[in-house]
Design an enzyme around this catalytic site. Structure first.
Site, PDB file in Angstrom:
ATOM      1  N   GLN A  20     -28.632 -11.525  16.283  1.00  0.00           N
ATOM      2  CA  GLN A  20     -28.270 -12.158  15.022  1.00  0.00           C
ATOM      3  C   GLN A  20     -29.281 -13.260  14.735  1.00  0.00           C
ATOM      4  O   GLN A  20     -29.798 -13.900  15.653  1.00  0.00           O
ATOM      5  CB  GLN A  20     -26.847 -12.728  15.071  1.00  0.00           C
ATOM      6  CG  GLN A  20     -25.778 -11.644  14.997  1.00  0.00           C
ATOM      7  CD  GLN A  20     -24.377 -12.210  15.014  1.00  0.00           C
ATOM      8  OE1 GLN A  20     -23.963 -12.795  16.002  1.00  0.00           O
ATOM      9  NE2 GLN A  20     -23.640 -12.022  13.926  1.00  0.00           N
ATOM     10  N   SER A  21     -29.556 -13.507  13.465  1.00  0.00           N
ATOM     11  CA  SER A  21     -30.714 -14.318  13.097  1.00  0.00           C
ATOM     12  C   SER A  21     -30.520 -15.802  13.328  1.00  0.00           C
ATOM     13  O   SER A  21     -31.451 -16.500  13.733  1.00  0.00           O
ATOM     14  CB  SER A  21     -31.077 -14.077  11.625  1.00  0.00           C
ATOM     15  OG  SER A  21     -31.404 -12.709  11.425  1.00  0.00           O
ATOM     16  N   THR A  22     -29.357 -16.358  13.083  1.00  0.00           N
ATOM     17  CA  THR A  22     -29.135 -17.795  13.160  1.00  0.00           C
ATOM     18  C   THR A  22     -27.912 -18.092  14.013  1.00  0.00           C
ATOM     19  O   THR A  22     -27.048 -17.225  14.228  1.00  0.00           O
ATOM     20  CB  THR A  22     -28.933 -18.398  11.757  1.00  0.00           C
ATOM     21  OG1 THR A  22     -27.758 -17.829  11.162  1.00  0.00           O
ATOM     22  CG2 THR A  22     -30.139 -18.115  10.868  1.00  0.00           C
TER      23      THR A  22
END
Length: 650
Positions: A20-22
């Site tokens: 997941q990116s953040t």
């Protein structure tokens, strides 16, 4: 099960890549995590006996600008040939940039590894599947760029209107209608205002920090987590004071984009770093008078100018602030020939002498010094000029100084009383919590009782500090304003008092004088000081220079022959050569003296050589002196030179 998954693939095992990116997505988008972890069950259902889950990249972007240890581990496992299939929820989980995506697909094709997502199973060795995987990677990269472009365009539009919300520093908050206002907490307001007031009084961010530490005053600090924002009161830190003084939000200005990113190439990949400060003309937006502030914009500009002067390692051509040294004109003297700021050099003799010197273009070897002058006379002349300039306002300054003595203690007492008010609220809250708990539930009651006792002890401590401060204020001797006004009429006496420290004198001179242009007048042998006052006026001060190097007309300089006749036999030839050179004696052809030349001249004159065994005990050689003192010959020679210079001065 699809026919593309062969027994060979099943024998090698599967890898599930989770990303997941953040961190906000990691803590908030739990359903996406659950779907990705469920792929492990899908791999086992497909017949894979060994399933490895790689989730080291949670909270890391797949754009290629951030290191991804999980992706590197995935690539390494594919290269070993032990991976039969790579499971991912979608192509964007594996990579958001074409380089990483196509590199992984090429390796999967070489190792015979499948790529599996909820839409199907793809074999990179087949041309049709390779085409679909290439389109998925391209669309994933384009989707990220499109989302980012839309988000930045929408954000910039709100920024231009001053409506974009971002995390505000302590003392300010967003209200219900989307505008910035001063925090209603009076405790926080007074703490921020105290920082600005003390900076205007002390003139240094470090002195403000030390004063806050000495007074034991706490500052509000915002602790931000992914989705938690909490205000804490802690002992002040230096960077916290600097952030308050540098932030234009406190001056009522809406400022956005004060820091930016920098991209560098590391090992062939782009790496972005944040937190790099930008010049004011490069800020994304600056709107004056956007909201109520703690200070005006004019005061903010003045604070920034003062902070820049305090930073002595920046902009060598700008004036600098006084830092408490013996030189009164530190950072004000500018060379009238090259325009550079003059440096201060402190002498070693008795620790009193100092000198203003322009180093010139010292970046180039051999450029040489520019001009310089001793600082004692110059400081006295400028001090007298400043005292004459402020003599008309001396009475008013004396009255203000008498009030300032008690004002500092009152500020400390007020800050402690605000802490006491907050501590009483915390104690009341702890008491209510203790009263609501069931007394039989001792493991909870003990903890709440301990918190209540700690809050009460905090109240007792603060009340004791307030009483001590008030007692010290009452014990201070009353200021005799009549005597104070008499001293105000005699400013030189006040200026020369031992209790008047150099830092106070420097601050007064920096308040009155913008800069001083220094030049030498060879015709009159004077130092010309062009004083640029803060109000825009200019005046010239001339200081006579000390005359050196002159001899009385009736005295005839000693010749080399006369000196050799007196000194020969008492000193070695080397020491004789040094003495002759210091006496400015020259050989017949205008050369300086050396050991060989002294020996030749002594032999021609028939003078005896130095014999240590026949010494009368009054003189010894430098080597013998160094041996007796237990120092090296070079140190003994330096001491002898210093003694000779001192004897010449006397």
């Amino acid at each position: 099960m699809t026919t593309k998954i062969t027994p060979d693939h099943l024998s090698r095992g599967a890898v599930v890549y989770v990303r997941q990116s953040t961190m906000a997505q990691v803590t908030g988008n739990l359903e996406s995590q659950r779907r990705q972890y469920d792929l492990a069950g899908a791999a086992k259902s497909a017949g894979f006996g060994s399933v490895t889950v790689i989730d080291q990249d949670l909270g890391r972007s797949g754009s290629g600008s951030m290191e991804r240890p999980g992706f590197e581990k995935l690539v390494a496992m594919v290269c070993t040939g032990d991976v039969g299939a790579v499971y991912c929820i979608e192509a964007s989980r594996l990579a958001r940039n074409g380089r990483d995506w196509h590199h992984l697909i090429d390796l999967c094709a070489l190792a015979g590894t499948l790529v599996v997502d909820p839409d199907g199973t793809y074999d990179p060795r087949l041309i049709n599947d390779r085409l679909l995987l290439g389109l998925k990677g391209t669309m994933s990269e384009y989707e990220l760029s499109l989302i980012r472009q839309r988000g930045l365009a929408a954000r910039d539009a709100k920024v231009r209107r001053g409506e974009y919300r971002f995390a505000l520093p302590p003392g300010l908050c967003w209200n219900e209608i989307g505008t910035i206002e001063i925090d209603p907490d009076e405790h926080m307001q007074e703490a921020i205002r105290l920082v600005f007031a003390k900076f205007r009084e002390l003139g240094s961010a470090r002195q403000v920090f030390l004063w806050l530490r000495t007074a034991n005053i706490k500052m509000a600090v915002m602790r931000r987590n992914v989705d938690v924002c909490k205000m804490e009161w802690k002992a002040p830190a230096y960077h916290s004071v600097m952030q308050i003084l540098h932030n234009p939000i406190y001056a009522g200005a809406y400022a956005f984009g004060r820091v930016g990113q920098r991209t560098s190439i590391v090992d062939g990949r782009s790496r972005k770093t944040n937190g790099h400060k930008k010049p004011r003309d490069e800020w994304s937006m600056l709107i004056y008078d956007h909201h109520p502030g703690y200070i005006s914009w004019q005061e903010y500009e003045e604070n920034q100018r003062l902070l820049l002067e305090n930073a002595h390692m920046k902009k060598n051509c700008d004036r600098k602030s006084g830092r408490g040294g013996r030189a009164l004109l530190t950072g004000l003297m500018r060379c009238g020939r090259c325009g550079r700021m003059m440096r201060v050099f402190y002498g070693m003799a008795k620790g009193n002498a100092h000198r203003y010197q322009c180093r010139g273009d010292d970046a180039h070897v051999g450029a040489g010094l520019c001009i310089g002058i001793g600082g004692v006379r110059v400081d006295k002349a400028i001090a007298l000029a400043c005292l004459d300039a402020v003599s008309d306002r001396a009475v008013e300054a004396a009255i203000f100084a008498s009030d300032q003595v008690a004002r500092s203690t009152n500020d400390t007492i007020a800050a402690i009383e605000r802490d006491l008010e907050a501590a009483r609220y915390e104690a009341g809250l702890a008491a209510r919590r203790y009263e609501l708990v069931d007394p039989a539930k001792r493991h909870v009651a003990r903890e709440l009782e301990a918190r209540w006792n700690a809050a009460l002890e905090r109240i007792t401590e603060l009340e004791k500090r307030v009483e001590e401060k008030r007692a010290s204020l009452a014990a201070q001797p009353k200021i005799d304003r009549t005597m104070l006004l008499q001293l105000a009429q005699d400013l030189p006496a006040v200026w020369n008092m031992p209790s008047t420290d150099t830092r106070t004198k420097q601050r007064l001179i920096h308040t009155l004088v913008k800069e001083i242009i220094f030049e030498l007048d060879g015709a009159t042998n004077e130092a010309v000081l062009l004083v640029h006052w803060v109000g825009g006026r200019h005046s010239e001060v001339r200081v006579p220079r000390v005359k050196t190097g002159g001899y009385p007309k009736d005295d005839v300089p000693t010749t080399a022959v006369e000196a050799l006749r007196k000194l020969a036999g008492h000193w070695p030839d080397r020491e004789l050569a040094v003495s002759l050179n210091r006496m400015l004696c020259r050989t017949s052809d205008g050369e300086t003296w050396t050991t060989v030349r002294v020996r030749d001249m002594r032999e021609r004159l028939g003078l005896p050589d130095y014999d240590p065994s026949k010494s009368d005990g009054k003189f010894i050689s430098l080597a013998k002196a160094a041996e007796r003192l237990g120092i090296c010959l070079g140190s003994a020679r330096t001491l002898a030179e210093a003694a000779s210079c001192q004897a010449n001065r006397s």
